[in-house]
Design a protein around this motif. Structure first.
Motif, short mmCIF file in Angstrom:
data_model
loop_
_atom_site.label_atom_id
_atom_site.label_comp_id
_atom_site.label_asym_id
_atom_site.label_seq_id
_atom_site.Cartn_x
_atom_site.Cartn_y
_atom_site.Cartn_z
N HIS A 1 0.32 -1.34 -0.11
CA HIS A 1 0.21 -0.18 0.05
C HIS A 1 1.03 1.43 0.11
CE1 HIS A 1 0.82 0.82 4.07
NE2 HIS A 1 0.72 -0.42 4.27
N SER B 1 -1.15 8.99 -5.30
CA SER B 1 -2.29 7.68 -5.90
C SER B 1 -2.23 8.46 -7.32
CB SER B 1 -3.23 7.74 -5.17
OG SER B 1 -3.90 8.34 -4.66
N LEU C 1 -7.47 2.08 -13.93
CA LEU C 1 -7.35 2.34 -11.80
C LEU C 1 -7.13 3.86 -11.50
CD1 LEU C 1 -5.49 -0.64 -10.01
CD2 LEU C 1 -7.79 -0.65 -11.38
N SER C 2 -8.91 4.09 -11.21
CA SER C 2 -8.28 5.42 -10.70
C SER C 2 -7.33 6.08 -9.59
CB SER C 2 -10.46 5.66 -10.27
OG SER C 2 -10.26 5.26 -8.91
N VAL D 1 -8.22 6.79 -6.61
CA VAL D 1 -9.17 6.44 -5.24
C VAL D 1 -8.41 5.00 -5.35
CG1 VAL D 1 -11.64 5.80 -4.12
CG2 VAL D 1 -10.95 8.17 -5.13
N GLU D 2 -8.93 3.85 -6.59
CA GLU D 2 -8.55 3.18 -6.79
C GLU D 2 -8.04 2.12 -6.07
OE1 GLU D 2 -12.26 1.17 -10.14
OE2 GLU D 2 -10.19 2.12 -10.36
N ARG E 1 -6.82 2.76 -2.33
CA ARG E 1 -7.74 1.82 -1.76
C ARG E 1 -6.46 0.25 -1.65
NH1 ARG E 1 -13.68 2.93 -2.16
NH2 ARG E 1 -14.03 5.05 -1.06
N LEU E 2 -5.75 0.41 -2.79
CA LEU E 2 -5.33 -0.76 -3.22
C LEU E 2 -4.24 -1.32 -1.50
CD1 LEU E 2 -3.80 -0.42 -6.42
CD2 LEU E 2 -5.30 -2.04 -5.98
#
Length: 95
Positions: free
Chosen positions: A58, A71, A83-84, A86-87, A90-91
């Motif tokens: 992360h 990100s 992937l956005s 936000v995605e 969150r990983l």
């Protein structure tokens, strides 16, 4: 099976999108962005920092607190993944 049925099955189109066999990880995103060295150079951080993110799975907590925008930068650097930010943020997190 009849010849017509076999011909119909052989002409069936392939799925447009492949379904991943495992969840996407931050390591996958970084590899898609050109690898740890390319990401580090593009973001202006040290390569060991990026390797640390990969091993931890992360981004740093500063990302969640809004102090960094890694990100967003990773989202812009992606080559084939879409992937956005936000995605990506969150990983690896257990929310």
């Amino acid at each position: 099976m009849t010849d017509i049925a076999q011909q119909t099955l052989s002409q069936a189109p392939e799925p447009a999108v492949s379904v991943p066999t495992r969840p996407v990880t931050l390591r996958d995103v970084i590899k898609d962005c050109g690898g740890a060295s390319a990401v580090a150079a593009g973001m202006g951080v040290a390569a060991p920092s990026v390797y640390g993110w990969m091993s931890q799975g992360h981004l740093p907590l500063s990302e969640l607190h809004g102090k960094t925008n890694y990100s967003d930068q990773l989202a812009a650097m992606q080559q084939s993944m879409r992937l956005s930010a936000v995605e990506i943020r969150r990983l690896g997190l257990r929310l």
